[in-house]
Design a protein around this motif. Structure first.
Motif, mmCIF file in Angstrom:
data_model
loop_
_atom_site.group_PDB
_atom_site.id
_atom_site.type_symbol
_atom_site.label_atom_id
_atom_site.label_comp_id
_atom_site.label_asym_id
_atom_site.label_seq_id
_atom_site.Cartn_x
_atom_site.Cartn_y
_atom_site.Cartn_z
ATOM 1 N N UNK A 35 0.830 -1.214 0.000
ATOM 2 C CA UNK A 35 0.000 0.000 0.000
ATOM 3 C C UNK A 35 0.862 1.260 0.000
ATOM 4 N N UNK A 36 1.887 1.292 0.843
ATOM 5 C CA UNK A 36 2.747 2.478 0.939
ATOM 6 C C UNK A 36 3.505 2.720 -0.364
ATOM 7 N N UNK A 37 4.053 1.653 -0.944
ATOM 8 C CA UNK A 37 4.796 1.804 -2.197
ATOM 9 C C UNK A 37 3.880 2.234 -3.337
ATOM 10 N N UNK A 38 2.672 1.695 -3.397
ATOM 11 C CA UNK A 38 1.716 2.110 -4.427
ATOM 12 C C UNK A 38 1.414 3.602 -4.290
ATOM 13 N N UNK A 39 1.226 4.055 -3.063
ATOM 14 C CA UNK A 39 0.915 5.460 -2.806
ATOM 15 C C UNK A 39 2.061 6.381 -3.228
#
Length: 177
Positions: A35-39
């Motif tokens: 989730x963090x990397x996608x964001x």
């Protein structure tokens, strides 16, 4: 004479001992790397420079940056690690393995009581279009550019609840005293 920095109480002249020191990165702990990397890669256009895994201690580090299109990164992992630690303005996302599976797990964002860490900041070329981009990506706003006493400054949250300030440099002229 070149600019030596603003002078305020407590400011001291650097010594030769700190010559060459540069701020390399800021670290945020993340619950779910996917989730963090996608964001950060999609919404803020960052690229992952290097991932380092520490199996014995069960955590991974992801180093991200906004790079110029023509930036050449070393292909060799060891050389890219050295290159990464010689850069400026990186974001390190630290994932302690297993947190992504823990129901209700969250890190303190620094803005809830007791306050501490505040935010990171991105400078963007056009604040209104960036605000529309953030809306289109369903990013949670803390404050929009037309809200509050400090206009032309946006605050949003990342997937872990950390605050991100978003500014357009040209709109910052004349802010503060």
């Amino acid at each position: 004479m070149s600019f030596q920095g603003e002078q305020h109480l407590g400011v001291q002249a650097p010594t030769a001992d700190s010559e060459g020191f540069r701020l390399n990165h800021t670290m945020l702990r993340i619950k779910d790397p996917e989730k963090a990397l996608a964001f950060y890669t999609r919404v803020f256009g960052m690229r992952v420079l290097r991932r380092l895994d520490f199996e014995e201690m069960q955590f991974s580090l992801y180093f991200l940056a906004n790079l110029e299109e023509d930036t050449a990164l070393p292909e060799d992992d060891s050389e890219r690690t050295v290159w990464t630690f010689s850069q400026r303005g990186l974001l390190e996302l630290t994932h302690n393995w297993g947190t992504e599976d823990q129901e209700g797990f969250a890190y303190h964002d620094g803005n809830a009581e007791p306050q501490g860490f505040g935010h990171i900041c991105f400078s963007v070329p056009d604040l209104p279009s960036t605000e529309a981009w953030l809306d289109a990506n369903q990013v949670e706003f803390v404050k929009r550019s037309d809200q509050g006493k400090l206009k032309d400054v946006v605050f949003v949250k990342d997937p872990d609840g950390y605050w991100i300030e978003v500014v357009e440099a040209a709109r910052m002229a004349g802010k503060g005293a």
